[in-house]
Write a protein that holds these residues in place. Structure first.
Motif, mmCIF file in Angstrom:
data_model
loop_
_atom_site.group_PDB
_atom_site.id
_atom_site.type_symbol
_atom_site.label_atom_id
_atom_site.label_comp_id
_atom_site.label_asym_id
_atom_site.label_seq_id
_atom_site.Cartn_x
_atom_site.Cartn_y
_atom_site.Cartn_z
ATOM 1 N N PRO A 133 -5.579 106.444 24.829
ATOM 2 C CA PRO A 133 -5.429 107.699 24.108
ATOM 3 C C PRO A 133 -5.613 108.888 24.826
ATOM 4 O O PRO A 133 -5.847 108.780 26.193
ATOM 5 C CB PRO A 133 -6.505 107.520 22.877
ATOM 6 C CG PRO A 133 -7.229 106.401 23.140
ATOM 7 C CD PRO A 133 -6.830 105.884 24.550
ATOM 8 N N ARG A 134 -4.808 110.115 24.459
ATOM 9 C CA ARG A 134 -4.784 111.265 25.147
ATOM 10 C C ARG A 134 -6.114 111.767 25.601
ATOM 11 O O ARG A 134 -6.316 112.256 26.741
ATOM 12 C CB ARG A 134 -3.940 112.486 24.007
ATOM 13 C CG ARG A 134 -3.817 113.562 24.996
ATOM 14 C CD ARG A 134 -3.021 114.711 24.243
ATOM 15 N NE ARG A 134 -2.620 115.913 25.121
ATOM 16 C CZ ARG A 134 -1.582 116.169 26.051
ATOM 17 N NH1 ARG A 134 -0.770 114.981 26.019
ATOM 18 N NH2 ARG A 134 -1.664 116.883 26.641
ATOM 19 N N CYS A 135 -7.244 111.637 24.740
ATOM 20 C CA CYS A 135 -8.547 112.164 24.959
ATOM 21 C C CYS A 135 -9.016 111.377 26.451
ATOM 22 O O CYS A 135 -9.756 112.117 27.044
ATOM 23 C CB CYS A 135 -9.504 112.089 23.823
ATOM 24 S SG CYS A 135 -9.642 110.322 23.023
ATOM 25 N N ALA A 136 -8.754 110.087 26.318
ATOM 26 C CA ALA A 136 -9.263 109.524 27.499
ATOM 27 C C ALA A 136 -8.448 109.754 28.536
ATOM 28 O O ALA A 136 -9.102 110.109 29.897
ATOM 29 C CB ALA A 136 -8.986 107.708 27.343
ATOM 30 N N THR A 137 -7.200 110.121 28.767
ATOM 31 C CA THR A 137 -6.513 110.407 29.676
ATOM 32 C C THR A 137 -6.893 111.743 30.264
ATOM 33 O O THR A 137 -6.894 112.085 31.445
ATOM 34 C CB THR A 137 -4.875 110.330 29.523
ATOM 35 O OG1 THR A 137 -4.564 108.924 28.940
ATOM 36 C CG2 THR A 137 -4.229 110.745 30.652
ATOM 37 N N GLU A 138 -7.074 112.754 29.483
ATOM 38 C CA GLU A 138 -7.362 114.114 29.678
ATOM 39 C C GLU A 138 -8.714 113.970 30.364
ATOM 40 O O GLU A 138 -9.077 114.909 31.254
ATOM 41 C CB GLU A 138 -7.507 115.087 28.596
ATOM 42 C CG GLU A 138 -5.994 115.331 27.965
ATOM 43 C CD GLU A 138 -6.267 116.210 26.654
ATOM 44 O OE1 GLU A 138 -7.305 116.292 26.106
ATOM 45 O OE2 GLU A 138 -5.339 116.707 26.356
ATOM 46 N N ASN A 139 -9.770 113.178 30.056
ATOM 47 C CA ASN A 139 -11.040 113.115 30.545
ATOM 48 C C ASN A 139 -10.769 112.533 32.224
ATOM 49 O O ASN A 139 -11.416 113.158 33.056
ATOM 50 C CB ASN A 139 -11.925 112.082 30.006
ATOM 51 C CG ASN A 139 -12.730 112.705 28.861
ATOM 52 O OD1 ASN A 139 -13.166 113.975 28.876
ATOM 53 N ND2 ASN A 139 -13.019 112.098 27.734
ATOM 54 N N ARG A 140 -9.851 111.398 32.217
ATOM 55 C CA ARG A 140 -9.793 110.973 33.639
ATOM 56 C C ARG A 140 -9.094 112.028 34.536
ATOM 57 O O ARG A 140 -9.213 111.960 35.576
ATOM 58 C CB ARG A 140 -8.693 109.683 33.547
ATOM 59 C CG ARG A 140 -9.591 108.684 33.022
ATOM 60 C CD ARG A 140 -8.821 107.207 32.717
ATOM 61 N NE ARG A 140 -7.412 107.025 33.069
ATOM 62 C CZ ARG A 140 -6.547 107.199 32.254
ATOM 63 N NH1 ARG A 140 -6.735 107.515 30.992
ATOM 64 N NH2 ARG A 140 -5.263 107.047 32.856
ATOM 65 N N ILE A 141 -8.140 112.936 34.146
ATOM 66 C CA ILE A 141 -7.489 113.956 34.694
ATOM 67 C C ILE A 141 -8.685 114.891 35.489
ATOM 68 O O ILE A 141 -8.590 115.427 36.572
ATOM 69 C CB ILE A 141 -6.609 114.912 33.857
ATOM 70 C CG1 ILE A 141 -5.388 113.878 33.471
ATOM 71 C CG2 ILE A 141 -6.320 116.011 34.578
ATOM 72 C CD1 ILE A 141 -4.506 114.437 32.426
ATOM 73 N N ARG A 142 -9.722 115.163 34.510
ATOM 74 C CA ARG A 142 -10.846 116.103 34.746
ATOM 75 C C ARG A 142 -11.470 115.489 35.989
ATOM 76 O O ARG A 142 -12.116 116.113 36.737
ATOM 77 C CB ARG A 142 -11.560 116.423 33.571
ATOM 78 C CG ARG A 142 -11.057 117.572 32.544
ATOM 79 C CD ARG A 142 -12.068 118.160 31.647
ATOM 80 N NE ARG A 142 -12.141 117.150 30.677
ATOM 81 C CZ ARG A 142 -11.227 116.858 29.391
ATOM 82 N NH1 ARG A 142 -10.501 118.105 29.209
ATOM 83 N NH2 ARG A 142 -11.604 116.014 28.526
ATOM 84 N N TRP A 143 -11.689 113.998 35.638
ATOM 85 C CA TRP A 143 -12.400 113.592 36.778
ATOM 86 C C TRP A 143 -11.865 113.783 38.192
ATOM 87 O O TRP A 143 -12.411 113.804 39.161
ATOM 88 C CB TRP A 143 -12.746 111.998 36.481
ATOM 89 C CG TRP A 143 -13.309 111.345 35.270
ATOM 90 C CD1 TRP A 143 -13.915 112.153 34.515
ATOM 91 C CD2 TRP A 143 -13.394 110.231 34.647
ATOM 92 N NE1 TRP A 143 -14.383 111.634 33.324
ATOM 93 C CE2 TRP A 143 -14.052 110.270 33.454
ATOM 94 C CE3 TRP A 143 -12.614 108.991 35.181
ATOM 95 C CZ2 TRP A 143 -14.190 109.011 32.748
ATOM 96 C CZ3 TRP A 143 -13.036 107.881 34.347
ATOM 97 C CH2 TRP A 143 -13.775 107.740 33.251
#
Length: 242
Positions: A133-143
């Motif tokens: 999902p987008r929320c998981a991808t946005e988190n990984r981007i922040r990581w």
């Protein structure tokens, strides 16, 4: 070579990791989220079902979104209705999923590569396999020390109908943005998934720091090197790409 557009993979590329280690860390966290929702859940069975959902997305023929393919494959196989099951997943990916950052090795070289691409006038796209999902991808981007706003697009399971290594995943990106493949560069660490871009005429750069080649496939990339070498490659090419 005149590159105007650059597609970056995320997991293993901008966010260094070993895929197997990451999955081994994050899957039990996901199962735990469902167990908290419904005690007594069979964690092993749930993880096996999630893997079936993953395979449904990878095998998607474009007739539905990857989100639809995933949840349709899960229908009736979870101990709670689909709508509740998806709500649990989204809550997890927005929160406890961040604990999986411990299985990654963020590096400032990711920010350097993206910054140099933008400084050289390239349009930057996040071509991560759209199985989250987008929320998981946005988190990984922040990581990775980056921001979703750094990219023209982020491919997620809500809005994609194909997955890597299907060449149609790359063709779809080209069509959506009316891009000339000869002006594009795909950067990734997975020999099977990321180098598939070459099948539709996109040049490829294989990042070797955490290269993955599970099937021991022949390596056919236009360029290859470390993440540092990639940043240098982008920086040194500025005059040629304008």
């Amino acid at each position: 070579m005149r590159f105007r557009h650059i597609f970056f993979d995320l997991d293993g590329t901008l966010l260094p990791m070993r895929q197997e280690e990451f999955v081994a860390h994050y899957m039990p966290l996901l199962a735990g989220a469902y167990e908290r929702w419904r005690s007594g859940i069979d964690k092993r069975a749930l993880i096996a079902t999630v893997w079936d959902g993953y395979r449904a997305m990878v095998g998607n023929d474009g007739s539905k979104t990857n989100r639809e393919a995933f949840w349709e494959s899960m229908e009736g196989r979870l101990p709670l209705p689909r709508q509740e099951a998806e709500a649990v997943a989204l809550d997890f990916y927005s929160g406890d999923f961040n604990r999986a950052k411990a299985a990654t090795q963020p590096t400032p070289l990711a920010q350097l590569a993206v910054r140099r691409a933008k400084e050289n006038g390239m349009a930057v796209y996040l071509a991560t396999n759209p199985v989250f999902p987008r929320c998981a991808t946005e988190n990984r981007i922040r990581w990775a020390g980056l921001d979703a706003a750094d990219f023209e697009i982020i491919t997620t399971y809500e809005d994609c109908r194909f997955c890597k290594p299907n060449p149609s995943y790359f063709s779809d990106l080209l069509n959506r943005f009316s891009l000339d493949p000869e002006e594009c560069l795909m950067v990734g660490n997975d020999v099977e998934e990321d180098l598939a871009a070459g099948q539709v005429g996109i040049s490829t750069f294989l990042v070797t720091d955490t290269m993955e080649n599970f099937k021991n496939l022949p390596i056919r990339s236009d360029y290859q090197g470390s993440l540092q070498a990639l940043a240098d490659f982008i920086g040194n090419g500025s005059s040629a790409w304008r």
